[in-house]
Design an enzyme around this catalytic site. Structure first.
Site, PDB file in Angstrom:
ATOM      1  N   GLU A  50      65.845   3.058 -28.555  1.00 21.28           N
ATOM      2  CA  GLU A  50      67.118   3.446 -29.165  1.00 21.28           C
ATOM      3  C   GLU A  50      67.990   4.003 -28.046  1.00 21.28           C
ATOM      4  OE1 GLU A  50      69.175   6.307 -32.544  1.00 21.28           O
ATOM      5  OE2 GLU A  50      67.325   6.708 -31.932  1.00 21.28           O
ATOM      6  N   ASP A  75      68.671   9.153 -24.090  1.00 18.63           N
ATOM      7  CA  ASP A  75      69.988   9.811 -24.118  1.00 18.63           C
ATOM      8  C   ASP A  75      70.088  10.683 -22.875  1.00 18.63           C
ATOM      9  OD1 ASP A  75      72.042  10.301 -26.793  1.00 18.63           O
ATOM     10  OD2 ASP A  75      72.311  11.626 -25.063  1.00 18.63           O
ATOM     11  N   ASP A 124      79.459   6.039 -28.721  1.00 17.74           N
ATOM     12  CA  ASP A 124      80.858   6.433 -28.528  1.00 17.74           C
ATOM     13  C   ASP A 124      81.639   5.135 -28.343  1.00 17.74           C
ATOM     14  OD1 ASP A 124      80.165   9.247 -28.398  1.00 17.74           O
ATOM     15  OD2 ASP A 124      79.269   8.782 -26.463  1.00 17.74           O
ATOM     16  N   LYS A 128      89.207   3.536 -24.428  1.00 16.79           N
ATOM     17  CA  LYS A 128      89.996   3.374 -23.193  1.00 16.79           C
ATOM     18  C   LYS A 128      89.185   2.811 -22.043  1.00 16.79           C
ATOM     19  CE  LYS A 128      93.450   6.772 -24.296  1.00 16.79           C
ATOM     20  NZ  LYS A 128      93.505   8.219 -24.456  1.00 16.79           N
ATOM     21  N   ASP A 158      80.594   2.765 -36.887  1.00 15.39           N
ATOM     22  CA  ASP A 158      81.653   2.986 -37.889  1.00 15.39           C
ATOM     23  C   ASP A 158      82.976   2.465 -37.337  1.00 15.39           C
ATOM     24  OD1 ASP A 158      81.333   5.244 -35.933  1.00 15.39           O
ATOM     25  OD2 ASP A 158      83.345   5.613 -36.706  1.00 15.39           O
TER      26      ASP A 158
HETATM   27  C1  LIG Z   1      78.067   9.490 -30.951  1.00 16.15           C
HETATM   28  S1  LIG Z   1      76.502   9.929 -30.362  1.00 16.15           S
HETATM   29  C2  LIG Z   1      75.392   9.059 -31.460  1.00 16.15           C
HETATM   30  C3  LIG Z   1      74.017   9.677 -31.518  1.00 16.15           C
HETATM   31  C4  LIG Z   1      73.001   8.968 -32.449  1.00 16.15           C
HETATM   32  N1  LIG Z   1      72.766   7.605 -32.034  1.00 16.15           N
HETATM   33  C5  LIG Z   1      73.432   9.027 -33.901  1.00 16.15           C
HETATM   34  O1  LIG Z   1      73.754   7.983 -34.473  1.00 16.15           O
HETATM   35  O2  LIG Z   1      73.431  10.137 -34.466  1.00 16.15           O
HETATM   36  C6  LIG Z   1      76.372   8.989 -28.879  1.00 16.15           C
HETATM   37  C7  LIG Z   1      75.219   9.422 -27.974  1.00 16.15           C
HETATM   38  O3  LIG Z   1      75.131   8.524 -26.888  1.00 16.15           O
HETATM   39  C8  LIG Z   1      74.857   9.260 -25.698  1.00 16.15           C
HETATM   40  N2  LIG Z   1      75.372   8.444 -24.577  1.00 16.15           N
HETATM   41  C9  LIG Z   1      76.590   7.861 -24.490  1.00 16.15           C
HETATM   42  N3  LIG Z   1      76.696   7.151 -23.341  1.00 16.15           N
HETATM   43  C10 LIG Z   1      75.497   7.311 -22.697  1.00 16.15           C
HETATM   44  C11 LIG Z   1      74.975   6.820 -21.460  1.00 16.15           C
HETATM   45  N4  LIG Z   1      75.691   6.027 -20.670  1.00 16.15           N
HETATM   46  N5  LIG Z   1      73.729   7.175 -21.123  1.00 16.15           N
HETATM   47  C12 LIG Z   1      72.984   7.978 -21.930  1.00 16.15           C
HETATM   48  N6  LIG Z   1      73.417   8.466 -23.111  1.00 16.15           N
HETATM   49  C13 LIG Z   1      74.651   8.128 -23.492  1.00 16.15           C
HETATM   50  C14 LIG Z   1      75.565  10.580 -25.890  1.00 16.15           C
HETATM   51  O4  LIG Z   1      74.983  11.587 -25.107  1.00 16.15           O
HETATM   52  C15 LIG Z   1      75.391  10.808 -27.396  1.00 16.15           C
HETATM   53  O5  LIG Z   1      74.245  11.589 -27.689  1.00 16.15           O
END
Ligand SMILES: C[S@@+](CC[C@H](N)C(=O)[O-])C[C@H]1O[C@@H](n2cnc3c(N)ncnc32)[C@H](O)[C@@H]1O
Length: 221
Positions: A50, A75, A124, A128, A158
């Site tokens: 994941e 993560d 995320d 941009k 979403d």
């Molecule tokens: C919006 S959160 C979603 C968390 C989880 N998947 C959920 O649905 O509840 C996005 C997660 O992706 C991680 N993340 C984003 N870009 C990343 C990267 N390049 N490397 C590691 N983690 C990343 C962020 O730290 C964050 O915890």
């Protein structure tokens, strides 16, 4: 009161199923690369990742459902990973591990064909910065290096723009689209695995009245 970040970082050091190597350690040869199943999980089952797992709800949820498969949540944020680690430890789930690293570096940790499925859950959307989107071509190229040829990528989001962007990328790069829906919970196929686990963000978006989009695809080889 909840545990603070620093206390979580301290506790993270004690979990046997959390790996948080420095970049230098990773580039000098991560010992579990190509060996996760045999050396860490002590089995020959397949490996499911994941990406951007946050609190690891998908990782833990799928691990409960499939005790004979191995799940690794990845993560960069240690305090979020702590939640998944705590739950997996309390429930004594032997088929869960977490890796704290940037997803850009993922090929340092997994060998070719080592991974059979990838879940990207509520990333995320990065409106941009295309290069930061976890479904942009450079990331897909990384995933291709470790996914089995018949392996699958799952995206749950979403975000309408990210959904369309990913569909366009799949088409322009000639990947194989297997399933897509812009309203998962309106889709009547009750057997869809993807409905069985809801993450923190997913519930938040649903509570706000947003629809959940889902794409399943295979990478062109
Ligand atoms: C919006 S959160 C979603 C968390 C989880 N998947 C959920 O649905 O509840 C996005 C997660 O992706 C991680 N993340 C984003 N870009 C990343 C990267 N390049 N490397 C590691 N983690 C990343 C962020 O730290 C964050 O915890």
């Amino acid at each position: 009161m909840g545990k603070g970040k620093l206390a979580k970082f301290e506790e993270n050091k004690l979990f046997a199923n959390l790996f948080q190597p420095t970049y230098v350690e990773a580039v000098s040869g991560f010992p579990l690369k190509g060996q996760w199943a045999q050396t860490f999980f002590h089995n020959t089952a397949d490996i499911v990742l994941e990406l951007g797992c946050g609190k690891g709800e998908y990782t833990v949820g799928l691990a409960r459902k499939y005790p004979y498969r191995n799940f690794i949540g990845i993560d960069i944020k240690g305090a979020r990973l702590w939640r998944g680690l705590k739950t997996a430890t309390n429930e004594q789930l032997p088929n869960v591990a977490f890796l704290r690293t940037r997803i850009h570096n993922i090929t340092l940790f997994f060998a070719p064909n080592e991974v059979s499925e990838l879940w990207i859950t509520f990333p995320d959307p990065q409106p941009k910065k295309e290069t930061k989107r976890l479904t942009s071509p450079p990331f897909l190229a990384h995933y291709k290096q470790l996914l089995r040829k018949d392996g699958r990528v799952h995206l749950k989001t979403d975000d309408t723009d990210l959904y369309h962007y990913t569909l366009e990328t799949i088409q322009s790069e000639h990947h194989r689209l297997l399933l897509h829906t812009d309203d998962l919970y309106k889709n009547e196929d009750e057997t869809l695995e993807v409905k069985s686990v809801r993450t923190y963000y997913e519930q938040m978006w649903l509570d706000m009245g947003k629809t959940i989009k889902y794409i399943q695809f295979q990478l062109a080889h």
